[in-house]
Design a protein around this motif. Structure first.
Motif, mmCIF file in Angstrom:
data_model
loop_
_atom_site.group_PDB
_atom_site.id
_atom_site.type_symbol
_atom_site.label_atom_id
_atom_site.label_comp_id
_atom_site.label_asym_id
_atom_site.label_seq_id
_atom_site.Cartn_x
_atom_site.Cartn_y
_atom_site.Cartn_z
ATOM 1 N N ASN A 128 0.614 -0.840 0.000
ATOM 2 C CA ASN A 128 0.337 -0.356 -0.185
ATOM 3 C C ASN A 128 1.068 0.975 0.148
ATOM 4 O O ASN A 128 0.388 2.539 -0.384
ATOM 5 C CB ASN A 128 -0.745 0.449 0.780
ATOM 6 N N TYR A 180 1.053 1.639 -3.591
ATOM 7 C CA TYR A 180 0.173 2.039 -4.276
ATOM 8 C C TYR A 180 -0.043 4.128 -3.525
ATOM 9 O O TYR A 180 -0.119 4.644 -4.949
ATOM 10 C CB TYR A 180 -0.760 0.951 -3.764
ATOM 11 N N ASP A 181 0.271 3.805 -2.457
ATOM 12 C CA ASP A 181 0.100 5.546 -2.235
ATOM 13 C C ASP A 181 1.274 6.575 -3.218
ATOM 14 O O ASP A 181 0.036 7.919 -3.973
ATOM 15 C CB ASP A 181 0.208 5.820 -1.137
ATOM 16 N N LEU A 238 0.280 6.977 -6.343
ATOM 17 C CA LEU A 238 -0.956 7.486 -6.612
ATOM 18 C C LEU A 238 -0.600 9.158 -6.625
ATOM 19 O O LEU A 238 -1.178 9.792 -7.304
ATOM 20 C CB LEU A 238 -2.244 7.377 -5.653
ATOM 21 N N HIS A 264 0.707 10.649 -9.263
ATOM 22 C CA HIS A 264 0.144 10.896 -10.638
ATOM 23 C C HIS A 264 0.788 9.665 -12.030
ATOM 24 O O HIS A 264 0.530 10.104 -12.866
ATOM 25 C CB HIS A 264 -0.081 11.897 -11.664
ATOM 26 N N ARG A 322 -0.251 4.133 -16.494
ATOM 27 C CA ARG A 322 -0.454 3.240 -16.787
ATOM 28 C C ARG A 322 1.159 3.220 -17.731
ATOM 29 O O ARG A 322 0.888 1.868 -17.668
ATOM 30 C CB ARG A 322 -1.701 3.128 -17.630
ATOM 31 N N LYS A 323 1.344 4.348 -18.226
ATOM 32 C CA LYS A 323 2.924 4.052 -18.904
ATOM 33 C C LYS A 323 4.038 4.165 -17.760
ATOM 34 O O LYS A 323 5.435 4.487 -18.214
ATOM 35 C CB LYS A 323 3.396 4.710 -20.089
ATOM 36 N N ALA A 334 1.724 -5.500 -11.270
ATOM 37 C CA ALA A 334 0.857 -6.218 -11.619
ATOM 38 C C ALA A 334 -0.685 -6.143 -11.663
ATOM 39 O O ALA A 334 -1.855 -6.149 -12.783
ATOM 40 C CB ALA A 334 0.707 -7.637 -11.472
ATOM 41 N N THR A 335 -0.690 -5.026 -10.600
ATOM 42 C CA THR A 335 -2.488 -4.972 -9.752
ATOM 43 C C THR A 335 -2.458 -3.434 -10.017
ATOM 44 O O THR A 335 -3.615 -2.873 -10.155
ATOM 45 C CB THR A 335 -2.557 -4.966 -9.065
ATOM 46 N N TYR A 336 -0.884 -2.514 -10.116
ATOM 47 C CA TYR A 336 -1.603 -0.893 -10.174
ATOM 48 C C TYR A 336 -3.017 -0.453 -11.550
ATOM 49 O O TYR A 336 -1.969 -0.797 -12.944
ATOM 50 C CB TYR A 336 -0.709 -0.413 -10.234
ATOM 51 N N GLN A 337 -4.046 0.365 -11.258
ATOM 52 C CA GLN A 337 -4.488 0.410 -12.697
ATOM 53 C C GLN A 337 -4.011 -1.056 -13.255
ATOM 54 O O GLN A 337 -4.173 -1.067 -14.980
ATOM 55 C CB GLN A 337 -3.606 1.547 -13.746
ATOM 56 N N ARG A 338 -4.638 -1.892 -13.478
ATOM 57 C CA ARG A 338 -4.616 -3.466 -13.778
ATOM 58 C C ARG A 338 -3.166 -3.725 -14.773
ATOM 59 O O ARG A 338 -3.588 -4.426 -15.640
ATOM 60 C CB ARG A 338 -5.752 -3.711 -14.898
ATOM 61 N N GLY A 339 -2.390 -3.457 -14.417
ATOM 62 C CA GLY A 339 -1.039 -3.443 -15.027
ATOM 63 C C GLY A 339 -0.422 -2.746 -15.634
ATOM 64 O O GLY A 339 -0.572 -1.735 -16.660
#
Lengths: 361, 361
Positions: free
Chosen positions: A81, A84-85, A88, A91, A94-95, A115-120
């Motif tokens: 997390n 993730y934080d 985010l 900003h 996906r690239k 694998a999991t941030y913005q579905r990859g």
């Protein structure tokens, strides 16, 4: 520098192996976008982070860094997390490319975050331990631990690029270098007798980190693992051979408490047990187990397990993920250089553990 | 019963659509192992859970249930962790099948749990809302929300089977049925004028849930989405067309506070705006927007957005994931039944929103 090319169902990627390659921007360039998130830990950051950020600064690549605490106990949702934080807050889109700079724990966690941030999102691995260089660079296994089980939450997700700089091994504690050697020796045993013999002949130079020898063993293990994984990307069949020594090894790790024995140390002792079991099954010749034990000793690894009660062995092994429908499956050796799956009953296992009194080797 | 077959890079799976099919064990049988985890929410559980557990009991299938609170605000890590905890507590292994019984929130969360538990376990969807039946059954998008963003953590992961029982729509609030119709109408607009016309002609029977009409619209939307996704599984290109009305829609949802306008309601108003923008671009004919607005009204959906300040529109749309490198991209219509991607400058957008005074439609 040597390069191993790994083919996966989603894409192909290169593993570059060499001394000092972390300074070569041209190797990174094809795989990065405009923004990079570098994730590392408090041990690795002071050693190699500046080198990397200087490289990106010089080449006008926007980056930010995430520094996590070091250790298996931080391979959990809280650390995930934190990644993730930061993504985010900065900003990241996906690239944005995630770079994992560190050993297996960092690689597993950052891979799962990617694998999991913005579905990859794209993901580059810079493994800094021998274990992660030979083992985590191929296979796409990413994960974090859950309070109720190790590596229970994860995904199969492939990196775009792996950069294995041998120089990072110079700061690795000797104990951890040896632990990595347990996996290297395992590769010889499970699938390539010539490689095993070559390790026996060169163990002295390898333990002194002679660069050409290191390049050879890392490239060879990555290539072997790539061949196995290509046949079995999601671990339904032959990939299980990679778990040679791991069922006994996990039992040892669990009994001793994680961290007291390094994973590689437990795998070394576990592999000697798997060899002894193979001898008892009539597969290995008399003396083969002793030969394997001798090589582990030469790599400063334990060649026998600690003593603990039979019922603890059984209990720990039952918890192993490889138990299916109550049948206990072990990776054993048909002969040196050739693995197989054997189904062993509890009684037979009890006999085996009792007969050897854990001290024969 | 009608069946749509969906092809994905990992495997193919069927979507069965019909009234009462939840009672047909033979449809489940090929896709389940010895153990099942059924995940649902507090609203759906009293309506359909017993029916399902009775079916499994009768057929000697071992199962356990996980009941989560209902609502988008629970689509978060805490709920996901409730699923993980239950799976681990019940010793779920890699062959345990997860069943998602509920709408989009349950489907997204259970799909993500299935994607990540032990690096992936089999997963069956039983969507119980029109929106999830036409939209979440295809595409493999799974996700949870993060405090800093909606659907920020997720994976692409495909189900083994989708069971769409029309009877579950009988207990769906009318408002939510209408919200699902917004997506249905969207499919006609973005890719199939004949389908759009057919909806116009049959809107009365559809709103009265005539089973054959429902089967047709659900099967048609799933097939259309399957065709689009097959061309673009990880959302790099044409799949963006499915976001028709969604950039304006997200702005409306954000401004009004999530939950005050249903997603489908915001998409309806957003789609009318996208049509008006397309008219201004010289693509749609005069009157096309009014025709679209009339169909949304017939489906008891809003045909215009709430009024709020220009700068709020811009701010909300800027946060949309589809913004890349500062360029604002919209899905617009080349003509009714044919979508395209248009790049619109802030100034042009401001003019558009000002000219229409949000009240032209």
């Amino acid at each position: 520098m040597q390069t191993v090319h790994v083919h996966t169902t989603s894409h192909d990627y290169p593993i570059h192996i060499g001394a000092g390659i972390l300074c070569d921007f041209s190797l990174f360039a094809p795989y990065i976008g405009k923004k990079i998130a570098i994730v590392t830990n408090e041990t690795v950051a002071p050693l190699y982070l500046n080198q990397l950020t200087d490289l990106f600064k010089k080449n006008n690549i926007q980056y930010f860094t995430i520094i996590l605490p070091d250790g298996e106990q931080y391979k959990n949702h809280d650390s995930l997390n934190q990644i993730y934080d930061a993504l985010l807050t900065h900003h990241a889109d996906r690239k944005t490319t995630l770079i994992a700079l560190g050993g297996g724990v960092i690689g597993d966690m950052v891979g799962f975050a990617a694998a999991t941030y913005q579905r990859g999102v794209p993901f580059i691995q810079i493994p800094t331990t021998l274990l992660s260089q030979v083992d985590s660079s191929v296979g796409g296994k990413t994960a974090i631990n859950h309070p109720l089980g190790k590596n229970m939450i994860g995904a199969f997700y492939q990196p775009k690029l792996v950069m294995t700089d041998l120089n990072t091994l110079q700061t690795l504690p000797e104990k951890e270098f040896s632990a990595g050697m347990a996996e290297v020796i395992k590769y010889g045993l499970l699938g390539d007798l010539d490689f095993f013999v070559w390790i026996e002949q060169n163990i002295h130079e390898i333990m002194h980190q002679q660069p050409e020898k290191l390049t050879k063993i890392i490239a060879h293990c990555c290539q072997m693992k790539a061949n196995i994984v290509a046949q079995d990307e999601t671990e339904q069949g032959i990939r299980a051979h990679l778990n040679l020594g791991h069922t006994f090894g996990h039992a040892i790790e669990t009994e001793m408490g994680y961290g007291n024995w390094l994973h590689g140390e437990a795998v070394a002792a576990g592999t000697v047990l798997a060899c002894a079991l193979s001898e008892q099954l009539g597969c290995l010749k008399n003396g083969d187990t002793a030969r394997v034990a001798a090589l582990f000793r030469a790599a400063n690894l334990p060649d026998k397990p600690p003593k603990f009660p039979f019922n603890q062995w059984i209990a720990h092994m039952r918890h192993d993920k490889k138990v299916e429908n109550g049948i206990m499956r072990f990776i054993t050796l048909q002969k040196l250089g050739c693995a197989q799956i054997s189904e062993i009953s509890d009684m037979k296992l009890l006999d085996f553990l009792r007969n050897h009194n854990f001290s024969r080797f």
